[in-house]
Design a protein around this motif. Structure first.
Motif, short mmCIF file in Angstrom:
data_model
loop_
_atom_site.label_atom_id
_atom_site.label_comp_id
_atom_site.label_asym_id
_atom_site.label_seq_id
_atom_site.Cartn_x
_atom_site.Cartn_y
_atom_site.Cartn_z
N ASP A 180 -1.14 9.03 11.25
CA ASP A 180 -1.74 7.74 11.60
C ASP A 180 -2.07 6.89 10.38
O ASP A 180 -2.41 5.71 10.51
CB ASP A 180 -3.01 7.96 12.44
CG ASP A 180 -2.69 8.35 13.87
OD1 ASP A 180 -1.52 8.24 14.27
OD2 ASP A 180 -3.62 8.77 14.59
N GLY A 181 -2.02 7.47 9.21
CA GLY A 181 -2.20 6.71 7.98
C GLY A 181 -3.50 5.94 7.92
O GLY A 181 -4.57 6.46 8.22
N THR A 182 -3.41 4.67 7.54
CA THR A 182 -4.62 3.86 7.36
C THR A 182 -5.36 3.60 8.66
O THR A 182 -6.53 3.22 8.65
CB THR A 182 -4.27 2.51 6.70
OG1 THR A 182 -3.33 1.81 7.52
CG2 THR A 182 -3.66 2.73 5.32
N GLU A 183 -4.69 3.82 9.80
CA GLU A 183 -5.35 3.59 11.08
C GLU A 183 -6.51 4.55 11.32
O GLU A 183 -7.41 4.27 12.11
CB GLU A 183 -4.34 3.73 12.23
CG GLU A 183 -3.33 2.59 12.30
CD GLU A 183 -4.01 1.24 12.50
OE1 GLU A 183 -4.90 1.15 13.38
OE2 GLU A 183 -3.67 0.29 11.77
N VAL A 184 -6.53 5.70 10.62
CA VAL A 184 -7.61 6.66 10.83
C VAL A 184 -8.97 6.08 10.45
O VAL A 184 -10.01 6.52 10.95
CB VAL A 184 -7.37 7.97 10.04
CG1 VAL A 184 -6.10 8.64 10.49
CG2 VAL A 184 -7.32 7.71 8.53
N ALA A 185 -8.96 5.08 9.57
CA ALA A 185 -10.22 4.45 9.16
C ALA A 185 -10.88 3.69 10.31
O ALA A 185 -12.07 3.39 10.25
CB ALA A 185 -9.97 3.52 7.98
N HIS A 186 -10.10 3.40 11.35
CA HIS A 186 -10.61 2.63 12.48
C HIS A 186 -10.74 3.47 13.74
O HIS A 186 -10.99 2.94 14.82
CB HIS A 186 -9.69 1.43 12.75
CG HIS A 186 -9.34 0.65 11.52
ND1 HIS A 186 -10.26 -0.12 10.84
CD2 HIS A 186 -8.18 0.54 10.82
CE1 HIS A 186 -9.68 -0.67 9.79
NE2 HIS A 186 -8.42 -0.28 9.76
N ASP A 192 0.85 17.04 1.77
CA ASP A 192 0.86 15.58 1.89
C ASP A 192 0.71 14.92 0.52
O ASP A 192 1.30 13.87 0.27
CB ASP A 192 -0.20 15.08 2.88
CG ASP A 192 -1.52 15.80 2.78
OD1 ASP A 192 -1.67 16.68 1.91
OD2 ASP A 192 -2.41 15.49 3.58
N ALA A 233 2.89 2.10 -1.39
CA ALA A 233 1.94 2.83 -0.55
C ALA A 233 2.69 3.84 0.30
O ALA A 233 3.87 3.65 0.63
CB ALA A 233 1.15 1.87 0.34
N TYR A 255 5.92 2.18 2.02
CA TYR A 255 5.83 0.72 2.00
C TYR A 255 6.47 0.21 0.71
O TYR A 255 6.04 0.54 -0.38
CB TYR A 255 4.36 0.29 2.10
CG TYR A 255 3.78 0.51 3.47
CD1 TYR A 255 3.55 -0.55 4.34
CD2 TYR A 255 3.49 1.81 3.93
CE1 TYR A 255 3.04 -0.35 5.61
CE2 TYR A 255 2.98 2.03 5.20
CZ TYR A 255 2.75 0.95 6.03
OH TYR A 255 2.25 1.16 7.30
N GLU A 314 2.00 6.47 3.82
CA GLU A 314 1.16 6.91 4.93
C GLU A 314 1.75 8.18 5.53
O GLU A 314 2.97 8.33 5.57
CB GLU A 314 1.11 5.86 6.04
CG GLU A 314 0.26 4.65 5.74
CD GLU A 314 0.17 3.74 6.96
OE1 GLU A 314 -0.75 2.91 7.01
OE2 GLU A 314 1.03 3.86 7.87
N ASP A 343 -8.81 10.95 16.76
CA ASP A 343 -7.94 11.36 15.66
C ASP A 343 -7.64 12.85 15.65
O ASP A 343 -6.57 13.28 15.20
CB ASP A 343 -8.59 10.96 14.32
CG ASP A 343 -7.73 11.32 13.13
OD1 ASP A 343 -6.54 10.94 13.12
OD2 ASP A 343 -8.23 12.00 12.21
#
Length: 364
Positions: free
Chosen positions: A246-252, A226, A241, A294, A243, A258
């Protein structure tokens, strides 16, 4: 110019400038025996060339590729493959007003700060036209991967505020934006019309899905798959950027959401979900690799922007010339090509990761 090469075992070196005589690449490490012709590469270049629609630059370039070496009787020889695409429609006069000033959003200032000299005609080496060499090389990598059953599905996921709501792979090549959703493509077109009327530009997201990648590619520390993919894609000038999964969604998310479970059936191990996007611990897990890039709005816009000259004079600058109101559609094949280069290099590196691989290769 340093670091114009990518890869360790399958190596690509790009060269050329936006307003020079030509651009191209040298591919080293391609195995002998691969069937390859200029048409194989041209199909990829046609996906990124200018003038495809009213939403791309009006620069008229055929972007016709010539193979100069490394091919004999339709097959690769194992020696370096040299590729060239000649520039035929440069209009360097369009850049006369920026010879002494720095364009906002471009590499003009940083390039000057590094080298003390720059080719202001279209950005020179920093131009998006540099990606020609990447795409031509990526076409070769993709053909190698195709022989191993590895395939790509790359498309525009969003442009500005417009995101796809459905997925139809047959639709991707039916609209100007390479979107798998005809309704989203229509809405994206309407949004870009507004941007163009206000002399503005838009960004967006490209998603690349890679199937058929075997488990075991990549390394657990610095050469994580990765990380290598992210470096490859982030090296594209417009990408800000990357990803994976799940990319940045893993922070939530919680770990219970996950984590991807495993299942054994019919003699094979598979995953119950793919939140990781096909890579776990930096190593491919055999499931689909999902990557998103992105991409920023085209920095060349005709609105007045604040900047300075190299002599320290503050001015207002309007960019003239032929520019894309959105880079995203033409970047689709660029992202795919960089992923293909990274995966090919990782495959070649993995051939010596286990003794039984080496024994199998050399034992008759």
């Amino acid at each position: 110019m340093n670091k114009s090469s990518f890869g360790t075992h399958f190596t690509v070196t790009t060269w050329g400038e936006s307003h020079g005589k030509a651009l191209g690449a040298v591919v080293d490490g391609c195995p002998a025996g691969l069937s390859l012709c200029e048409e194989d590469i041209q199909k990829f270049l046609d996906r990124r060339k200018p003038g495809q629609s009213r939403y791309t630059t009006a620069r008229k370039e055929g972007d016709l590729v010539e193979i100069l070496s490394g091919i004999f009787e339709g097959k690769t020889t194992g020696t370096p493959i040299s590729l060239i695409v000649r520039n035929t429609d440069q209009r360097s006069r369009d850049y006369g007003n920026i010879a002494l000033s720095y364009r906002p959003g471009h590499a003009d200032y940083t390039f000057d700060a590094k080298y003390g000299f720059r080719d202001y005609r279209g950005g020179g080496r920093s131009s998006g036209r540099e990606t020609i060499g990447r795409v031509a090389s990526g076409a070769i990598a993709s053909k190698i991967l195709e022989t191993l059953g590895i395939s790509f599905c790359t498309y525009t996921k969003s442009i500005g505020p417009v995101s796809i709501k459905k997925f139809d792979s047959e639709e991707i090549n039916n609209n100007a934006f390479y979107m798998p959703d005809a309704d989203a493509a229509a809405r994206a077109g309407a949004y870009l019309e507004k941007c163009m009327k206000s002399q503005d530009s838009a960004g967006g997201v490209v998603e690349c899905r890679i199937t058929g990648v075997p488990a075991g590619l990549g390394s657990p520390v610095f050469e994580k798959l990765d990380a290598v993919l992210a470096q490859a894609v982030m090296s594209v000038g417009a990408v800000k950027a990357v990803e994976i999964g799940d990319g940045t969604e893993v922070a939530h998310m919680n770990g219970s959401d996950d984590n991807d479970g495993f299942h054994f059936e019919n003699g094979q191990i598979s995953k119950t979900s793919n939140h990781a996007g096909g890579i776990m611990g930096g190593i491919s897990d055999g499931s689909e690799i999902i990557l998103r890039a992105y991409i920023k709005p085209t920095p060349s816009i005709s609105q007045p922007q604040e900047t300075t000259t190299c002599n320290g004079k503050n001015i207002s600058l309007e960019i003239h010339g032929r520019h894309d109101p959105v880079i995203v559609p033409r970047a689709v094949v660029v992202i795919e090509s960089m992923c293909a280069l990274a995966i090919t290099d990782a495959l070649f590196a993995n051939m010596t990761s286990r003794l039984d691989y080496i024994q199998k290769f050399y034992t008759k």
